[in-house]
Motif scaffolding. Structure first.
Motif, short mmCIF file in Angstrom:
data_model
loop_
_atom_site.label_atom_id
_atom_site.label_comp_id
_atom_site.label_asym_id
_atom_site.label_seq_id
_atom_site.Cartn_x
_atom_site.Cartn_y
_atom_site.Cartn_z
N LEU A 78 0.84 -1.20 0.00
CA LEU A 78 0.00 0.00 0.00
C LEU A 78 0.87 1.25 0.00
O LEU A 78 1.85 1.32 0.74
N VAL A 134 -3.19 -5.18 5.67
CA VAL A 134 -3.36 -4.20 4.59
C VAL A 134 -4.51 -4.59 3.68
O VAL A 134 -5.31 -3.75 3.27
N LYS A 192 -7.63 -2.11 3.11
CA LYS A 192 -8.05 -1.63 1.78
C LYS A 192 -9.51 -1.96 1.49
O LYS A 192 -10.21 -1.20 0.82
#
Length: 156
Positions: free
Chosen positions: A60, A130, A134
């Motif tokens: 990310l 992550v 997201k």
């Protein structure tokens, strides 16, 4: 660190044109909520010019804007996700990069800054964290995700 996260300091739908507009928006919200003083916006602008905070991590792209401690009234981490990518400068080499996820760090004690950054970097290297971050579109769900991670880190 856990106490720096507050559900009201998360906005996953910030609509701005650029970094400057985002800084103005977040600075205004933080000042209104009593987390920063009136010098914060200028403090974050000038620090970002000298020490950009964009980071390309494996999973990310993020930015970790922060100002000098004199502008912070209460410690915080403000999580902002923009509706469209904005351009920021990368830490270290000043290359332009795009981000949507920014974590504004309000650190009152400089001695804690390095530890906080290390803890956050560990989180952003965790692929499952992550991936979940997201996919999450609700402010409260992001708050809960971070709380769960801190518990795991603490008990791990």
């Amino acid at each position: 660190m856990k106490e720096m996260f507050q559900p009201e300091l998360i906005d996953l739908h910030v609509t701005v044109q650029d970094e400057e507009e985002l800084f103005e928006c977040i600075a205004s919200r933080l000042k209104e909520a009593g987390y920063v003083n009136s010098g914060y916006l200028e403090g974050i602008r000038s620090r970002e010019k000298i020490f950009p905070t964009g980071l390309i991590t494996e999973h990310l792209n993020i930015a970790l804007p922060h100002s000098d401690t004199e502008y912070i009234e209460r410690p915080f981490i403000y999580i902002a996700r923009t509706t469209n990518p904005i351009k920021v400068k990368q830490m270290g080499d000043n290359q332009e990069m795009e981000v949507r996820d920014l974590f504004f760090l309000g650190i009152k004690e400089p001695s804690k800054q390095v530890g906080l950054l290390q803890d956050l970097m560990l989180l952003f290297q965790n692929k499952s964290f992550v991936t979940e971050l997201k996919a999450t579109t609700e402010n409260k769900a992001v708050f809960n995700l971070f709380m769960k991670q801190w518990e795991e880190v603490k008990n791990g």
